[in-house]
Design a protein around this motif. Structure first.
Motif, PDB file in Angstrom:
ATOM      1  N   ALA A 189       0.814  -1.208   0.000  1.00 18.81           N
ATOM      2  CA  ALA A 189       0.000   0.000   0.000  1.00 18.81           C
ATOM      3  C   ALA A 189       0.852   1.265   0.000  1.00 18.81           C
ATOM      4  O   ALA A 189       0.340   2.358   0.250  1.00 18.81           O
ATOM      5  CB  ALA A 189      -0.935  -0.002   1.210  1.00 18.81           C
ATOM      6  N   SER A 190       2.131   1.104  -0.229  1.00 20.45           N
ATOM      7  CA  SER A 190       3.096   2.212  -0.269  1.00 20.45           C
ATOM      8  C   SER A 190       3.295   2.897   1.068  1.00 20.45           C
ATOM      9  O   SER A 190       3.726   4.049   1.146  1.00 20.45           O
ATOM     10  CB  SER A 190       2.686   3.255  -1.324  1.00 20.45           C
ATOM     11  N   GLU A 191       2.939   2.188   2.160  1.00 21.64           N
ATOM     12  CA  GLU A 191       3.238   2.683   3.495  1.00 21.64           C
ATOM     13  C   GLU A 191       4.693   2.386   3.834  1.00 21.64           C
ATOM     14  O   GLU A 191       5.218   1.320   3.482  1.00 21.64           O
ATOM     15  CB  GLU A 191       2.320   2.042   4.525  1.00 21.64           C
ATOM     16  N   VAL A 192       5.345   3.312   4.537  1.00 20.06           N
ATOM     17  CA  VAL A 192       6.755   3.139   4.877  1.00 20.06           C
ATOM     18  C   VAL A 192       6.888   2.186   6.052  1.00 20.06           C
ATOM     19  O   VAL A 192       6.323   2.424   7.129  1.00 20.06           O
ATOM     20  CB  VAL A 192       7.398   4.492   5.227  1.00 20.06           C
ATOM     21  N   LEU A 193       7.638   1.110   5.831  1.00 20.73           N
ATOM     22  CA  LEU A 193       7.904   0.134   6.888  1.00 20.73           C
ATOM     23  C   LEU A 193       9.248   0.377   7.566  1.00 20.73           C
ATOM     24  O   LEU A 193       9.386   0.220   8.779  1.00 20.73           O
ATOM     25  CB  LEU A 193       7.891  -1.284   6.295  1.00 20.73           C
ATOM     26  N   ASP A 194      10.255   0.721   6.789  1.00 18.96           N
ATOM     27  CA  ASP A 194      11.600   0.989   7.305  1.00 18.96           C
ATOM     28  C   ASP A 194      12.190   2.173   6.552  1.00 18.96           C
ATOM     29  O   ASP A 194      11.886   2.383   5.365  1.00 18.96           O
ATOM     30  CB  ASP A 194      12.533  -0.215   7.099  1.00 18.96           C
ATOM     31  N   SER A 195      13.038   2.929   7.223  1.00 22.57           N
ATOM     32  CA  SER A 195      13.686   4.057   6.573  1.00 22.57           C
ATOM     33  C   SER A 195      15.108   4.204   7.093  1.00 22.57           C
ATOM     34  O   SER A 195      15.361   4.028   8.290  1.00 22.57           O
ATOM     35  CB  SER A 195      12.901   5.352   6.838  1.00 22.57           C
ATOM     36  N   ALA A 196      16.020   4.497   6.203  1.00 17.95           N
ATOM     37  CA  ALA A 196      17.420   4.745   6.572  1.00 17.95           C
ATOM     38  C   ALA A 196      17.986   5.794   5.624  1.00 17.95           C
ATOM     39  O   ALA A 196      17.511   5.947   4.491  1.00 17.95           O
ATOM     40  CB  ALA A 196      18.237   3.459   6.506  1.00 17.95           C
ATOM     41  N   GLU A 197      18.977   6.518   6.084  1.00 15.36           N
ATOM     42  CA  GLU A 197      19.661   7.494   5.238  1.00 15.36           C
ATOM     43  C   GLU A 197      21.157   7.325   5.392  1.00 15.36           C
ATOM     44  O   GLU A 197      21.655   7.231   6.519  1.00 15.36           O
ATOM     45  CB  GLU A 197      19.250   8.920   5.607  1.00 15.36           C
ATOM     46  N   ILE A 198      21.872   7.266   4.269  1.00 13.55           N
ATOM     47  CA  ILE A 198      23.316   7.082   4.306  1.00 13.55           C
ATOM     48  C   ILE A 198      23.999   8.223   3.562  1.00 13.55           C
ATOM     49  O   ILE A 198      23.388   8.936   2.764  1.00 13.55           O
ATOM     50  CB  ILE A 198      23.743   5.731   3.703  1.00 13.55           C
ATOM     51  N   VAL A 199      25.292   8.382   3.850  1.00 25.21           N
ATOM     52  CA  VAL A 199      26.117   9.383   3.185  1.00 25.21           C
ATOM     53  C   VAL A 199      26.827   8.734   1.997  1.00 25.21           C
ATOM     54  O   VAL A 199      27.363   7.632   2.097  1.00 25.21           O
ATOM     55  CB  VAL A 199      27.156   9.965   4.166  1.00 25.21           C
ATOM     56  N   LEU A 200      26.824   9.424   0.878  1.00 27.83           N
ATOM     57  CA  LEU A 200      27.605   9.039  -0.305  1.00 27.83           C
ATOM     58  C   LEU A 200      28.730  10.058  -0.444  1.00 27.83           C
ATOM     59  O   LEU A 200      28.475  11.264  -0.527  1.00 27.83           O
ATOM     60  CB  LEU A 200      26.728   9.051  -1.559  1.00 27.83           C
ATOM     61  N   HIS A 201      29.971   9.584  -0.459  1.00 27.69           N
ATOM     62  CA  HIS A 201      31.109  10.510  -0.423  1.00 27.69           C
ATOM     63  C   HIS A 201      32.155  10.086  -1.448  1.00 27.69           C
ATOM     64  O   HIS A 201      32.766   9.027  -1.327  1.00 27.69           O
ATOM     65  CB  HIS A 201      31.730  10.528   0.976  1.00 27.69           C
ATOM     66  N   GLY A 202      32.334  10.925  -2.472  1.00 32.98           N
ATOM     67  CA  GLY A 202      33.442  10.720  -3.397  1.00 32.98           C
ATOM     68  C   GLY A 202      34.730  11.167  -2.731  1.00 32.98           C
ATOM     69  O   GLY A 202      34.823  12.262  -2.176  1.00 32.98           O
ATOM     70  N   ALA A 203      35.718  10.322  -2.734  1.00 30.81           N
ATOM     71  CA  ALA A 203      36.963  10.620  -2.015  1.00 30.81           C
ATOM     72  C   ALA A 203      37.583  11.917  -2.506  1.00 30.81           C
ATOM     73  O   ALA A 203      37.609  12.197  -3.715  1.00 30.81           O
ATOM     74  CB  ALA A 203      37.958   9.482  -2.198  1.00 30.81           C
ATOM     75  N   PRO A 204      38.090  12.746  -1.598  1.00 33.29           N
ATOM     76  CA  PRO A 204      38.783  13.956  -2.027  1.00 33.29           C
ATOM     77  C   PRO A 204      40.091  13.621  -2.722  1.00 33.29           C
ATOM     78  O   PRO A 204      40.679  12.564  -2.493  1.00 33.29           O
ATOM     79  CB  PRO A 204      39.027  14.709  -0.716  1.00 33.29           C
ATOM     80  N   LEU A 205      40.537  14.522  -3.570  1.00 34.10           N
ATOM     81  CA  LEU A 205      41.816  14.353  -4.244  1.00 34.10           C
ATOM     82  C   LEU A 205      42.925  14.809  -3.307  1.00 34.10           C
ATOM     83  O   LEU A 205      42.889  15.919  -2.781  1.00 34.10           O
ATOM     84  CB  LEU A 205      41.849  15.173  -5.527  1.00 34.10           C
ATOM     85  N   ILE A 206      43.905  13.944  -3.085  1.00 34.06           N
ATOM     86  CA  ILE A 206      45.003  14.230  -2.165  1.00 34.06           C
ATOM     87  C   ILE A 206      46.286  14.360  -2.973  1.00 34.06           C
ATOM     88  O   ILE A 206      46.727  13.411  -3.631  1.00 34.06           O
ATOM     89  CB  ILE A 206      45.148  13.113  -1.108  1.00 34.06           C
TER      90      ILE A 206
END
Length: 540
Positions: A189-206
């Motif tokens: 029914a499109s009800e939210v059962l679980d939710s999570a949020e993550i970070v996406l990080h492209g590595a900096p140039l060193i």
């Protein structure tokens, strides 16, 4: 596959190369490699969740996401943050950045995001935010990206029914790109059962610094067709044996200044595996094709930042990196970037902004506009030193030391090179030129001493860590009217060939402060410089 670290010669630049060892799309997980240098110059690896140990100016942190566990039992809805390298290399040898084409089996620079098996009827909704022009997700290797940059998804959201245990693939198209990915599990029914949020990080140039071990040197060979052959220069590198490769100058318009054309750097994925990056300057002279010809390949990327108009400030002698330092309690384990720029003059503004955006090496500007060539390496550099408090010494041009040395010599000592090229046939003719002395005192007071103080402040240097190198500058006319150039060839503008096995070499410009070109043992400036250098170095 082996790891490589590189040094360039003529002029040379320290840099690193090696294998990425990231994630192939056919497997989930990552290989573990090295992650640059710590504050003592040794190598360390970041944690396997991609958090690394980035410190300095807002290096950022990654952490495992918190999840809503109110959903149906048996579904683990927790995910680790994802860090990866910019997909700028050429894993399939097609001659273009892998970011410009769909994924393929040999592409090992995408990071897996594995979804758990879900009960029948459940769906997943993904929402991406942040640097969405430089981050995207793939579902399989065909067609358009699934979400993010260049995708067909409406807005930045997509809902789908995943296969059991399916892996999506995250790709980064720029260094230090950052975003978030919200993952929601929905019922029929499109009800939210679980939710999570993550970070996406492209590595900096060193960017790489002079304390890092080198494994190879490239030097431009001007023999065999270039008018200004450099046989004696090449001969000095014979001591390094097969660790030196000659780049044929005849193939690159006899352009000898390879350090000015390219700079080496690295990126590191979440498992610590390293991708090597050649930064190609906008200088675009004879050596412009060197990055593509010699270094662009699988696990070796290259890129260019800046549009110009190009000036001498855009050569990479005007871009340097300190060793690892701690300043006012803040650690910079990869050193700090610095470059010559003052107000609107200096290194290309777009490139400067890019370097600043990488954050981890906290770049700062110094004024190099007083020099005709406009390069920071003309008057300051670094050498490793095991006896120093932090393992290095800072070298800078010292006018007072030069005059003190000259005043202690026989004033009638002939200087054929200086007489022929600059109108100073003897030591005394340099010492007695009051206008030259006044000019150097102005350079000292207006630029050298203020920049010395600036470097002490920005890098937390102590007096014990600083070595002065006798230097005298002269004022030029013509197109460089009013600007400075080294009268005594700048010994501070040296090459560090630190091979990490106790075999350390300094390749130093010859000052020719003597009567006979062939008698370096009679040169008082060479003797003074040698006495000031750390004992572990061999000088050439």
């Amino acid at each position: 596959m082996g790891r490589k670290r590189w040094v360039l010669a003529c002029v040379l630049a320290v840099g690193c190369g090696g294998d990425d060892g990231g994630n192939n799309m056919s497997t989930a997980g990552s290989e573990t490699g090295s992650d640059g240098t710590t504050t003592d110059g040794s190598e360390s690896s970041p944690s396997s969740d991609g958090t690394g140990s980035e410190t300095g100016s807002d290096a950022g942190t990654d952490s495992e996401s918190e999840s809503d566990t109110s959903g149906e039992p048996g579904v683990d809805w927790s995910f680790a943050d994802i860090r990866g390298v910019a997909n700028d290399d050429d894993d399939n040898s097609e001659g273009r950045r892998d970011w410009l084409e769909p994924p393929f089996d040999a592409d090992n620079d995408l990071e897996p995001l594995t979804l758990p098996a879900l009960p029948e009827g459940d769906q997943v909704r993904l929402t991406i935010a942040g640097d969405t022009n430089h981050i995207r997700l793939w579902r399989g290797g065909a067609g358009a990206p699934f979400l993010g940059a260049n995708s067909d998804a409406a807005g930045f959201e997509v809902t789908f029914t995943p296969d059991a245990g399916e892996s999506l693939w995250v790709e980064f198209g720029e260094y230090n790109a950052r975003g978030t990915l919200k993952l929601e599990r929905l019922d029929a029914a499109s009800e939210v059962l679980d939710s999570a949020e993550i970070v996406l990080h492209g590595a900096p140039l060193i960017l790489n610094h002079h304390l890092q071990p080198a494994e190879h040197i490239w030097v431009v060979d001007l023999t065999g067709g270039c008018g200004a052959a450099n046989g004696p220069f090449l001969a000095a590198y014979d001591a390094l044996g097969d660790r030196v490769t000659g780049v044929p100058g005849t193939s690159y318009d006899c352009d000898r200044w390879i350090q000015d054309e390219i700079e080496f750097a690295t990126g590191h994925d979440g498992g610590g595996a390293r991708q090597d990056v050649t930064i190609d300057s906008i200088r675009d002279r004879g050596l412009d094709d060197v990055p593509e010809d010699l270094f662009f390949s699988a696990d070796n990327a290259y890129n260019t930042w800046g549009k110009g108009p190009k000036t001498s400030f855009d050569s990479f002698g005007n871009l340097e990196i300190s060793p690892p330092v701690t300043v006012d309690g803040v650690e910079y384990p990869f050193g700090r970037v610095y470059f010559g720029r003052d107000a609107q003059e200096g290194i290309d503004a777009e490139f400067a902004d890019f370097l600043i955006s990488q954050e981890i090496q906290a770049p700062f500007e110094v004024d190099s506009t007083w020099l005709c060539v406009g390069h920071v390496d003309e008057w300051m550099s670094w050498v490793p030193d095991k006896t120093a408090p932090r393992g290095f010494r800072f070298l800078y041009s010292d006018v007072d030391m030069a005059y003190a040395l000259l005043e202690g010599l026989d004033q009638n000592l002939p200087l054929p090179r200086f007489g022929a090229d600059h109108g100073y046939p003897t030591v005394g003719s340099i010492v007695d030129d009051n206008a030259l002395r006044a000019y150097n005192e102005d350079i000292r007071d207006d630029y050298l001493l203020p920049m010395r103080a600036r470097m002490k402040s920005e890098l937390g240097l102590s007096e014990e860590e600083i070595i002065g190198v006798p230097s005298i500058f002269e004022e030029l006319g013509g197109g460089c009217s009013g600007l400075g150039l080294a009268l005594i060839p700048g010994m501070v503008n040296l090459i560090v060939a630190n091979f990490g096995d106790g075999d350390s070499h300094l390749m130093v410009p010859d000052p020719f402060l003597r009567t006979s070109d062939n008698d370096q043992g009679a040169d008082p400036l060479i003797a003074a410089f040698t006495a000031a250098m750390p004992g572990e170095h061999q000088l050439h």
